[in-house]
Each structure stands twice: as structure tokens, then as C-alpha cells.
Design an enzyme around this catalytic site. Structure first.
Site, PDB file in Angstrom:
ATOM      1  N   HIS A   1      36.117  43.428  43.448  1.00 32.65           N
ATOM      2  CA  HIS A   1      36.489  42.227  42.693  1.00 32.65           C
ATOM      3  C   HIS A   1      37.599  41.455  43.410  1.00 32.65           C
ATOM      4  CE1 HIS A   1      37.369  39.964  38.873  1.00 32.65           C
ATOM      5  NE2 HIS A   1      38.552  39.880  39.471  1.00 32.65           N
ATOM      6  N   GLU A   2      38.637  42.160  43.824  1.00 33.15           N
ATOM      7  CA  GLU A   2      39.766  41.485  44.460  1.00 33.15           C
ATOM      8  C   GLU A   2      39.375  40.853  45.787  1.00 33.15           C
ATOM      9  OE1 GLU A   2      42.196  40.795  42.829  1.00 33.15           O
ATOM     10  OE2 GLU A   2      42.144  42.263  41.213  1.00 33.15           O
TER      11      GLU A   2
ATOM     12  N   HIS B   1      38.015  37.460  45.392  1.00 33.34           N
ATOM     13  CA  HIS B   1      39.033  36.406  45.371  1.00 33.34           C
ATOM     14  C   HIS B   1      39.459  36.034  46.791  1.00 33.34           C
ATOM     15  CE1 HIS B   1      39.374  36.356  41.093  1.00 33.34           C
ATOM     16  NE2 HIS B   1      39.907  37.560  40.987  1.00 33.34           N
TER      17      HIS B   1
END
EC number: 3.4.24.-
Length: 276
Positions: free
Chosen positions: A191-192, A195
Site C-alpha cells: 500500500h505504501e 503512494h
């Protein structure tokens, strides 16, 4: 801008070890600067699809930085197996997007303040390597009460605090086999890193027209907890909530996809910002 995951232990009479955390967003919406960059990437991509080399794999130089309170697993001193398992998850999750993470080095530092997410800039100035194309991930046993956070790409001056800060922080217990129930399959890192490739949360913008600025992620009003199949928080908009998307907040076991539009955004961010 950084994106942070806040986790809060569920209130119950059970012991702390038995409590199941909830994943909540601890970050403001993307700034105007982030939105302008995302809009520019979308426009650039439409005009220059071939220039994004969709057939070529993106190979990301990657560094793991292990920050620990002491030389125990409980203190954050992760095993080589845990790190390899995390790398395997990253490559499996991003494989369909034609992205490969090439681990070039692993550092290990025993420093109580750094392991507690303190003195971030001095810590990263000491450990960070490479340019904006290099992914630096900092694993620590305490991330200011969050599961993790990362930076969106931007045009920072080399050596500036913003440039030094670029990278991801990930809670040690979220790695595969970690102690964090529901969030211990390694998907926090996935997920990170999304980003880091300029992907917003799928619930950004709610049911509005702009949303996360990706054309093929259905609109959703709020973040997901658990894995509620059939969830539809924007019934007047096409599609069900994308609960299986890596950029939602579902349980790790529920996450399994990026959309073609997200793949396109990642490639655009790589060629137009990260490798410029």
C-alpha cells in the site's frame, strides 16, 4: 506529502495480545500540489503512452533499513527470512504491474530514538541512499502509532529535507508472519509503495467525480474495514467499492489488485518524475 496509517487496538476486556487493531487513515487529503502533479501525469500519459514503455519492466533499486531498539525480534531486529518474505510479497503484488524491486542493500541500526520514529530527518540523512528512483524503506517497531507512511513523488531539490524524507516507513509487525492480526501479510508495504508511485487512496474524494483521479477505480465514500463483499457506498456511481484494491484499507488477506489505470499512473510517475 506523506501518507500515514493509524491503527488503534480494539477496546475489549481481552488481553492486549488478543486485541485486533482497526486500520484508520491518519492523513489529510492530497495537497493541491499533489493533485496538480497527478493531473499532469494523467495528461502526459494520454499524449505519450508509447513513451511510458509499457512492455519494459520497471526495476526499482530498493534498500531495506531495519531500525531496532535492541537485537531482538521484539525490539524490531527483523530476521533475514522476514525481510525476504516481505520482498517476495512486494514483487508478487507488483508483478502484474510489470514492476520489479531489486534489493541492493540492507542496513541494520540499533538506535532507540530512530526505532521509535523520532529524529526522522537526521536518521534519513544518515541512512538514505540513491536518487528519487531509489526506494528506501525503513522498518521500525513503532511508527508514531501508525502502520506506515510514505511520500508522493515530487520535483525536490537533491539534498533538501523533502528529498531526504522521500521513502516509506513500515511497522515491523506488519511484515509477513508478524504479530499484527489481519495486517501481517506484508500488504502495508504494498500500500505504501503505491503512494510512492503517486497512487491516492481509492476512497479519496468520496463519491465525487474526481475521486482518486484514476478512471477505473469505482468511487467509494469511505475506507473499508475487514473484507465486506458487495459493499457499495456510492450507489449512484458505477461499480461496487474496490475493497480488493491495495489502495483501500481492507484486511491484508482481502487485498489483491491494482487496476490498469493505477498501473498506468505508476508508470507515468516513474518515467516523468522518479527517473527524470
Amino acid at each position: 506529502m506523506q501518507s500515514k496509517f493509524l491503527w488503534i487496538a480494539a477496546a475489549s476486556a481481552a488481553t492486549a495480545a488478543a486485541q485486533v487493531p482497526a486500520r484508520l487513515c491518519g492523513t489529510a487529503q492530497p495537497t493541491m500540489d499533489d493533485l496538480v502533479i497527478a493531473a499532469g501525469l494523467a495528461a502526459e500519459g494520454k499524449d505519450n503512452r508509447r513513451g511510458l514503455h509499457p512492455e519494459d519492466p520497471i526495476v526499482v533499486p530498493t534498500l531495506f533499513h531495519v531500525l531496532a531498539i535492541n537485537e531482538t525480534v521484539a525490539g524490531g531486529y527483523l530476521t533475514e527470512k522476514s525481510l525476504q518474505d516481505q520482498l517476495d510479497v512486494m514483487n508478487a503484488d507488483f508483478g502484474p504491474s510489470n514492476v520489479i524491486f531489486n534489493l541492493t542493500a540492507t542496513t541494520r541500526t540499533v538506535n532507540r530514538r530512530w526505532a521509535q520514529d523520532l529524529d526522522e530527518i537526521p536518521m534519513r540523512r544518515a541512512l538514505r541512499q540513491g536518487g528519487q528512483e531509489t526506494l528506501n524503506i525503513y522498518f521500525m517497531p513503532y511508527v508514531s502509532g501508525y502502520l506506515g507512511y510514505c511520500t508522493f513523488p515530487n520535483f525536490w531539490d537533491a539534498g533538501s529535507d523533502e528529498f531526504i524524507y522521500d521513502g516509506c516507513a513500515v511497522l515491523s509487525d506488519s511484515l509477513p508472519g508478524g504479530s499484527l492480526a489481519r495486517y501481517n501479510l506484508g500488504r502495508t508495504a504494498t500500500h505504501e509503495i503505491g503512494h510512492w508511485f503517486d497512487l491516492f487512496h481509492t476512497f479519496s474524494g468520496g463519491c465525487g467525480c474526481v475521486g482518486d483521479m484514476i478512471h477505473d477505480t469505482p468511487a467509494m465514500l469511505n475506507a473499508t474495514g475487514g473484507c465486506p463483499v458487495g459493499k457499495d457506498t456510492c450507489p449512484d456511481r458505477p461499480g461496487l467499492d474496490p475493497i480488493h484494491n491495495y489502495m483501500d484499507y481492507s484486511d491484508d488477506a482481502c487485498m489483491n489488485e491494482f487496476t490498469p489505470g493505477q498501473n498506468f499512473r505508476m508508470r507515468s510517475a516513474w518515467y516523468n518524475i522518479r527517473t527524470k
